[in-house]
Design an enzyme around this catalytic site. Structure first.
Site, mmCIF file in Angstrom:
data_model
loop_
_atom_site.group_PDB
_atom_site.id
_atom_site.type_symbol
_atom_site.label_atom_id
_atom_site.label_comp_id
_atom_site.label_asym_id
_atom_site.label_seq_id
_atom_site.Cartn_x
_atom_site.Cartn_y
_atom_site.Cartn_z
ATOM 1 C CE LYS A 140 -4.363 -1.818 0.906
ATOM 2 N NZ LYS A 140 -5.617 -1.924 1.586
ATOM 3 C CE LYS A 173 -4.702 -7.781 -2.363
ATOM 4 N NZ LYS A 173 -5.661 -7.885 -1.322
ATOM 5 C CE LYS A 195 -12.786 -4.450 -1.117
ATOM 6 N NZ LYS A 195 -11.850 -4.270 0.006
#
Ligand code: AQP
Length: 327
Positions: free
Chosen positions: A112, A195, A198
């Site tokens: 992130k 991966k 969203k």
């Protein structure tokens, strides 16, 4: 006595077929065998900036997705994380036994940070795994059904539970992750090395569970493929392998059968059919979502919180006593 499972999804964007295949589909299958608690983890979602109105809408939408997927509120408890304040309280206590290097090691945090700069990342994002540990440990959870990306967080949960038990005496059950090989990691359509996510920058990364037919066709058409023309399931062709996996999981056909169906055909035929397989899966799903009213869903969520809160309070009181708080 049935064993207990706990799991959750963040209302941080549009739920995608990776969340469904990696997590929610398994929950539906497990709810008969286990005492099940499923949460919409809004406290987790705010670890990255959220628009308040969108967060409210997505929180209810995620609960609708749980219900449309087949989670039965008669069998399973469904609730919103912030409706049970014990989650945040236990997370704070676990913060005091978690160590900074343990959290710095977390792959999800590092991933992130690549999406936003270290300077703008919140302390909450760093601390996400301590809150996840609290979610799990509050309910004496034995099994946590998740996608593969969450295994590291469950390992940390186990470490914190063992450390607490060692310091203060037996308090927490040490939970086990439950990951099904099938669907455990659906990759991004625009980048099959990472991966499906969203919060991906491009909507071409994922198929959302609320995408329209036209959007699904457009996204599948644009999905990256590997060099060559044959439809083969191989590690050398990660993009195609991912598309075949999605096809297989949504059609119940094996990868071998799919290879045989497309022998002598090209990517265009395969992709057209894959889009139809996805649309056929999404259509009844979306009809069920649209049939649920916000009011009805909120009522189910409130009842769910009422049902689980005594469990959470009991565990938190036990923890507080052990660490020396005056009750
Ligand atoms: N690509 C995936 N394949 C299989 N399973 C997946 N999960 C997530 N992505 C995939 C599983 O979905 C559950 C809920 O995930 P989450 O919302 O709590 O957060 P996440 O793992 O961080 O999911 P996203 O989509 O990547 O969300 P953002 O981008 O908001 O962080 C988990 O069980 C997860 O394993």
């Amino acid at each position: 006595m049935k064993q207990r499972i706990f799991s959750g999804v963040q209302p941080s964007g549009n739920l995608h077929i990776g969340n469904y295949l990696g997590a929610i589909k398994n929950w539906v299958e497990l709810q008969d065998e286990y005492e099940s608690i499923f949460c919409v983890v809004d406290l987790h979602a705010i670890t990255v900036p959220q628009d308040p109105e969108t967060l409210r809408k997505k929180t209810i939408e995620i609960a609708k997705i749980y219900l449309a997927a087949g989670i039965d509120p008669e069998k399973s408890s469904i609730f919103i994380q912030s409706h049970v304040p014990e989650h945040a309280e236990l997370a704070w206590i676990l913060n005091t036994i978690a160590k900074i290097p343990e959290l710095e090691k977390m792959t999800q945090f590092k991933d992130k940070l690549q999406k936003e700069s270290r300077e703008s990342a919140s302390v909450g994002l760093f601390d996400y795994p301590a809150l996840m540990a609290a979610d799990i440990l509050l309910y004496n959870t034995q099994t946590v059904p998740v996608g593969e990306d969450q295994i590291q967080h469950i390992e940390l949960t186990r470490t914190l539970a063992k450390r607490f038990n060692h310091r203060f005496g037996d308090t927490f059950i040490i939970p086990e992750p439950f990951v099904r090989k099938e669907g455990m990691r659906i990759m991004g359509l625009d980048d099959p090395i990472k991966k499906m996510s969203k919060s991906a920058k491009s909507e071409y990364n994922y198929i959302s569970l609320i995408d329209s037919e036209e959007t699904v066709r457009r996204k599948i058409k644009k999905a990256v493929t590997d060099s060559g023309t044959e439809i083969v399931y191989s590690d050398d062709k990660p993009a195609l392998k991912n598309l075949i996996n999605i096809y297989s999981l949504l059609s119940e056909k094996s990868s071998k059968e799919i290879e045989q169906m497309y022998a002598g055909k090209g990517y265009a035929d395969f992709k057209n059919d894959l889009a139809e397989v996805i649309i056929n899966f999404l259509k009844p799903f979306q009809e069920k979502i649209n049939a649920l009213s916000d009011e009805k869903v909120l009522e189910i969520l409130k009842q769910g919180a009422e049902k689980v809160r005594p469990l959470a309070k009991q565990k938190l009181d036990e923890v507080k006593k052990k660490i020396g708080f005056v009750l």
